[in-house]
Design a protein around this motif. Structure first.
Motif, PDB file in Angstrom:
ATOM      1  N   ILE A   1       8.805  14.998   0.992  1.00  0.00           N
ATOM      2  CA  ILE A   1       7.793  15.472   1.938  1.00  0.00           C
ATOM      3  C   ILE A   1       6.390  15.089   1.451  1.00  0.00           C
ATOM      4  CG2 ILE A   1       6.745  17.536   2.936  1.00  0.00           C
ATOM      5  CD1 ILE A   1       9.519  18.835   2.864  1.00  0.00           C
ATOM      6  N   GLY A   2       6.146  15.284   0.154  1.00  0.00           N
ATOM      7  CA  GLY A   2       4.850  14.910  -0.400  1.00  0.00           C
ATOM      8  C   GLY A   2       4.582  13.422  -0.277  1.00  0.00           C
ATOM      9  N   ALA A   3       5.592  12.609  -0.576  1.00  0.00           N
ATOM     10  CA  ALA A   3       5.436  11.156  -0.484  1.00  0.00           C
ATOM     11  C   ALA A   3       5.203  10.722   0.959  1.00  0.00           C
ATOM     12  CB  ALA A   3       6.668  10.468  -1.061  1.00  0.00           C
ATOM     13  N   ALA A   4       5.949  11.329   1.888  1.00  0.00           N
ATOM     14  CA  ALA A   4       5.777  10.989   3.298  1.00  0.00           C
ATOM     15  C   ALA A   4       4.382  11.380   3.782  1.00  0.00           C
ATOM     16  CB  ALA A   4       6.847  11.690   4.137  1.00  0.00           C
ATOM     17  N   GLY A   5       3.898  12.543   3.335  1.00  0.00           N
ATOM     18  CA  GLY A   5       2.555  12.960   3.704  1.00  0.00           C
ATOM     19  C   GLY A   5       1.498  12.015   3.171  1.00  0.00           C
ATOM     20  N   ALA A   6       1.676  11.553   1.928  1.00  0.00           N
ATOM     21  CA  ALA A   6       0.723  10.613   1.348  1.00  0.00           C
ATOM     22  C   ALA A   6       0.753   9.279   2.086  1.00  0.00           C
ATOM     23  CB  ALA A   6       1.041  10.411  -0.131  1.00  0.00           C
ATOM     24  N   ALA A   7       1.947   8.829   2.470  1.00  0.00           N
ATOM     25  CA  ALA A   7       2.058   7.568   3.212  1.00  0.00           C
ATOM     26  C   ALA A   7       1.372   7.677   4.566  1.00  0.00           C
ATOM     27  CB  ALA A   7       3.531   7.200   3.386  1.00  0.00           C
ATOM     28  N   LEU A   8       1.572   8.812   5.245  1.00  0.00           N
ATOM     29  CA  LEU A   8       0.909   9.014   6.539  1.00  0.00           C
ATOM     30  C   LEU A   8      -0.605   9.060   6.375  1.00  0.00           C
ATOM     31  CD1 LEU A   8       1.016   9.634   9.556  1.00  0.00           C
ATOM     32  CD2 LEU A   8       1.313  12.051   8.980  1.00  0.00           C
TER      33      LEU A   8
ATOM     34  N   MET B   1      -6.693  -1.988   3.370  1.00  0.00           N
ATOM     35  CA  MET B   1      -5.481  -1.622   2.638  1.00  0.00           C
ATOM     36  C   MET B   1      -5.722  -1.644   1.138  1.00  0.00           C
ATOM     37  SD  MET B   1      -2.333  -3.372   4.734  1.00  0.00           S
ATOM     38  CE  MET B   1      -3.150  -4.712   5.571  1.00  0.00           C
ATOM     39  N   GLY B   2      -6.450  -2.649   0.662  1.00  0.00           N
ATOM     40  CA  GLY B   2      -6.732  -2.749  -0.762  1.00  0.00           C
ATOM     41  C   GLY B   2      -7.515  -1.561  -1.279  1.00  0.00           C
ATOM     42  N   VAL B   3      -8.508  -1.128  -0.511  1.00  0.00           N
ATOM     43  CA  VAL B   3      -9.326   0.021  -0.914  1.00  0.00           C
ATOM     44  C   VAL B   3      -8.475   1.284  -0.978  1.00  0.00           C
ATOM     45  CG1 VAL B   3     -11.188   1.549  -0.182  1.00  0.00           C
ATOM     46  CG2 VAL B   3     -11.500  -0.924  -0.064  1.00  0.00           C
ATOM     47  N   VAL B   4      -7.656   1.500   0.047  1.00  0.00           N
ATOM     48  CA  VAL B   4      -6.891   2.751   0.145  1.00  0.00           C
ATOM     49  C   VAL B   4      -5.825   2.829  -0.924  1.00  0.00           C
ATOM     50  CG1 VAL B   4      -5.285   4.070   1.580  1.00  0.00           C
ATOM     51  CG2 VAL B   4      -7.374   3.122   2.580  1.00  0.00           C
ATOM     52  N   PHE B   5      -5.005   1.777  -1.066  1.00  0.00           N
ATOM     53  CA  PHE B   5      -3.874   1.932  -1.982  1.00  0.00           C
ATOM     54  C   PHE B   5      -4.307   1.944  -3.441  1.00  0.00           C
ATOM     55  CE2 PHE B   5      -3.040  -2.824  -1.969  1.00  0.00           C
ATOM     56  CZ  PHE B   5      -2.977  -3.016  -3.334  1.00  0.00           C
ATOM     57  N   THR B   6      -5.363   1.209  -3.796  1.00  0.00           N
ATOM     58  CA  THR B   6      -5.815   1.276  -5.183  1.00  0.00           C
ATOM     59  C   THR B   6      -6.435   2.638  -5.499  1.00  0.00           C
ATOM     60  OG1 THR B   6      -7.893   0.216  -4.491  1.00  0.00           O
ATOM     61  CG2 THR B   6      -6.205  -1.198  -5.438  1.00  0.00           C
ATOM     62  N   THR B   7      -7.184   3.199  -4.543  1.00  0.00           N
ATOM     63  CA  THR B   7      -7.816   4.499  -4.763  1.00  0.00           C
ATOM     64  C   THR B   7      -6.772   5.606  -4.896  1.00  0.00           C
ATOM     65  OG1 THR B   7      -9.769   3.802  -3.521  1.00  0.00           O
ATOM     66  CG2 THR B   7      -9.446   6.173  -3.821  1.00  0.00           C
ATOM     67  N   LEU B   8      -5.813   5.641  -3.970  1.00  0.00           N
ATOM     68  CA  LEU B   8      -4.803   6.698  -3.999  1.00  0.00           C
ATOM     69  C   LEU B   8      -3.865   6.549  -5.194  1.00  0.00           C
ATOM     70  CD1 LEU B   8      -3.894   7.160  -0.226  1.00  0.00           C
ATOM     71  CD2 LEU B   8      -5.360   8.565  -1.661  1.00  0.00           C
ATOM     72  N   PHE B   9      -3.499   5.322  -5.522  1.00  0.00           N
ATOM     73  CA  PHE B   9      -2.615   5.127  -6.674  1.00  0.00           C
ATOM     74  C   PHE B   9      -3.326   5.544  -7.963  1.00  0.00           C
ATOM     75  CE2 PHE B   9      -0.571   2.472  -9.988  1.00  0.00           C
ATOM     76  CZ  PHE B   9       0.734   2.931  -9.838  1.00  0.00           C
TER      77      PHE B   9
ATOM     78  N   ALA C   1       8.868   1.268   7.496  1.00  0.00           N
ATOM     79  CA  ALA C   1       8.523   0.764   6.167  1.00  0.00           C
ATOM     80  C   ALA C   1       8.208   1.925   5.225  1.00  0.00           C
ATOM     81  CB  ALA C   1       7.331  -0.187   6.255  1.00  0.00           C
ATOM     82  N   ALA C   2       7.485   2.924   5.737  1.00  0.00           N
ATOM     83  CA  ALA C   2       7.159   4.090   4.915  1.00  0.00           C
ATOM     84  C   ALA C   2       8.421   4.864   4.550  1.00  0.00           C
ATOM     85  CB  ALA C   2       6.176   4.996   5.663  1.00  0.00           C
ATOM     86  N   LEU C   3       9.348   4.997   5.506  1.00  0.00           N
ATOM     87  CA  LEU C   3      10.606   5.689   5.236  1.00  0.00           C
ATOM     88  C   LEU C   3      11.377   4.997   4.116  1.00  0.00           C
ATOM     89  CD1 LEU C   3      12.808   7.770   5.980  1.00  0.00           C
ATOM     90  CD2 LEU C   3      13.651   6.120   7.666  1.00  0.00           C
ATOM     91  N   ALA C   4      11.467   3.675   4.195  1.00  0.00           N
ATOM     92  CA  ALA C   4      12.183   2.924   3.163  1.00  0.00           C
ATOM     93  C   ALA C   4      11.498   3.057   1.812  1.00  0.00           C
ATOM     94  CB  ALA C   4      12.288   1.444   3.569  1.00  0.00           C
TER      95      ALA C   4
ATOM     96  N   ALA D   1       0.827  -1.205   0.000  1.00  0.00           N
ATOM     97  CA  ALA D   1       0.000   0.000   0.000  1.00  0.00           C
ATOM     98  C   ALA D   1       0.861   1.254   0.000  1.00  0.00           C
ATOM     99  CB  ALA D   1      -0.929  -0.010   1.221  1.00  0.00           C
ATOM    100  N   ILE D   2       1.863   1.291   0.863  1.00  0.00           N
ATOM    101  CA  ILE D   2       2.705   2.485   0.960  1.00  0.00           C
ATOM    102  C   ILE D   2       3.414   2.752  -0.353  1.00  0.00           C
ATOM    103  CG2 ILE D   2       4.770   3.437   2.069  1.00  0.00           C
ATOM    104  CD1 ILE D   2       3.873   1.975   4.623  1.00  0.00           C
ATOM    105  N   SER D   3       3.914   1.691  -0.995  1.00  0.00           N
ATOM    106  CA  SER D   3       4.649   1.873  -2.247  1.00  0.00           C
ATOM    107  C   SER D   3       3.766   2.425  -3.356  1.00  0.00           C
ATOM    108  CB  SER D   3       5.264   0.537  -2.693  1.00  0.00           C
ATOM    109  OG  SER D   3       4.264  -0.397  -3.037  1.00  0.00           O
ATOM    110  N   HIS D   4       2.448   2.216  -3.258  1.00  0.00           N
ATOM    111  CA  HIS D   4       1.524   2.769  -4.243  1.00  0.00           C
ATOM    112  C   HIS D   4       1.095   4.195  -3.893  1.00  0.00           C
ATOM    113  CE1 HIS D   4       1.093  -1.373  -5.692  1.00  0.00           C
ATOM    114  NE2 HIS D   4       0.529  -0.869  -6.764  1.00  0.00           N
ATOM    115  N   VAL D   5       0.835   4.440  -2.620  1.00  0.00           N
ATOM    116  CA  VAL D   5       0.212   5.707  -2.259  1.00  0.00           C
ATOM    117  C   VAL D   5       1.200   6.871  -2.270  1.00  0.00           C
ATOM    118  CG1 VAL D   5      -1.517   4.541  -0.862  1.00  0.00           C
ATOM    119  CG2 VAL D   5       0.561   5.401   0.234  1.00  0.00           C
ATOM    120  N   VAL D   6       2.506   6.604  -2.342  1.00  0.00           N
ATOM    121  CA  VAL D   6       3.444   7.731  -2.414  1.00  0.00           C
ATOM    122  C   VAL D   6       3.315   8.472  -3.745  1.00  0.00           C
ATOM    123  CG1 VAL D   6       5.093   6.708  -0.823  1.00  0.00           C
ATOM    124  CG2 VAL D   6       5.323   6.262  -3.255  1.00  0.00           C
TER     125      VAL D   6
END
Length: 301
Positions: free
Chosen positions: A67-74, A95-103, A206-209, A41-46
């Protein structure tokens, strides 16, 4: 030959290796907690965070996009938790709903924004730009000791090195609480450990990485490294410490072998062009997982 390798191949090889290991390390704890999809999910939502940062600044600059990617991950983590609690649905579905929608939102933003003059598109988001991270100031192995030449290193290399060190330090300092809360959260809570904060810390690492690696290697490698090396390592041992070491070794092997096969494999087979390094690294990690599933000493019979 040495000068060409140092300038053209060494930096992307090191960046890919550091990114793979930085993602694999927290991936072990996500795997054991059955939260591996959080890395996905994090790798998609950034992506939407990076696009929004570009739209606001008008340039591909590392700090605003981080900063933008970190904000999106949060935002994604908060949305997942809110949907899970308010909707009372299982975490995987949230998780499936969130990462597909944001990506998907990030893809739409990319298509509607003017990115023709910069290297920012859907392909970049998926595959990264690993092959282009070359060291123009390098003249050979001697450049590794030349401060003037080192100043021209791709900025992604020190960024990924610092990210790996940060994730490694977090793991070593909190090793015992991480271990206790991962295997027996109830017992850890009875001992007074802040299990919620520990779980949040794993997600933050995980989000940082993922955020640090996304621009260089794309979402494909990030997703693969969160899951494949830890899963393969789990099939090799029942000890957490050994599992972490195995996962780092598998991540290293995936990056080195994948990058080499992407550049030279097609030539060995008689083709004229190389293939995507990110795609090959992810493929090699999947092959390693498949071999571990077939021959690993702790596979399910």
């Amino acid at each position: 030959m040495g000068a060409e390798f140092v300038a053209l191949s060494l930096p992307p090889l090191l960046i890919g290796t550091l990114a793979a290991m930085a993602c694999a390390l927290p991936g072990n704890f996500l795997l054991l907690r059955r939260q591996s999809l959080i890395g996905d999910a994090i790798s998609h939502v950034v992506l939407p965070g990076i696009v929004v940062a570009f739209l606001l600044t008008g340039a591909v600059a590392a700090l605003p996009m981080m900063i933008g990617a970190a904000g999106a991950a949060l935002l994604a983590v908060l949305m997942i938790e809110a949907i899970r609690r308010l909707g009372r649905i299982e975490p995987g579905a949230a998780m499936g709903v969130v990462f597909t929608t944001l990506f998907a939102g990030g893809v739409l933003l990319l298509e509607r924004s003017d990115t023709s003059g910069v290297h920012l598109d859907v392909e970049h988001a998926l595959y990264g730009n690993l092959e282009s991270l070359i060291w123009l100031d390098a003249s050979g192995w001697a450049s590794l000791g030349d401060p003037a030449a080192l100043a021209g290193l791709p900025p992604e290399l020190p960024r990924m090195a610092l990210t790996l060190l940060a994730v490694l330090a977090f793991t070593l300092v909190l090793w015992r609480p991480l271990k206790l809360s991962t295997f027996d959260e109830g017992f850890a809570r009875a001992l007074g450990l802040p299990t919620t904060l520990i779980g949040l810390g794993i997600v933050v690492m995980a989000a940082l990485a993922a955020v640090a690696a996304f621009d260089a290697v794309g979402s494909i490698i990030v997703i693969a490294m969160f899951i494949c090396p830890p899963a393969a390592a789990r099939l090799m041992t029942n000890r957490l410490g050994r599992q972490v070491i195995w996962s780092l070794g598998f991540a290293l092997l995936s990056a080195v072998l994948g990058y080499t096969l992407a550049g030279y494999g097609p030539l060995w087979l008689g083709y004229t062009a190389s293939v995507s390094a990110a795609g090959m690294i992810a493929t090699v990690s999947g092959v390693i997982l498949g071999l571990a599933a077939l021959f690993g000493p702790h596979r399910v019979a």
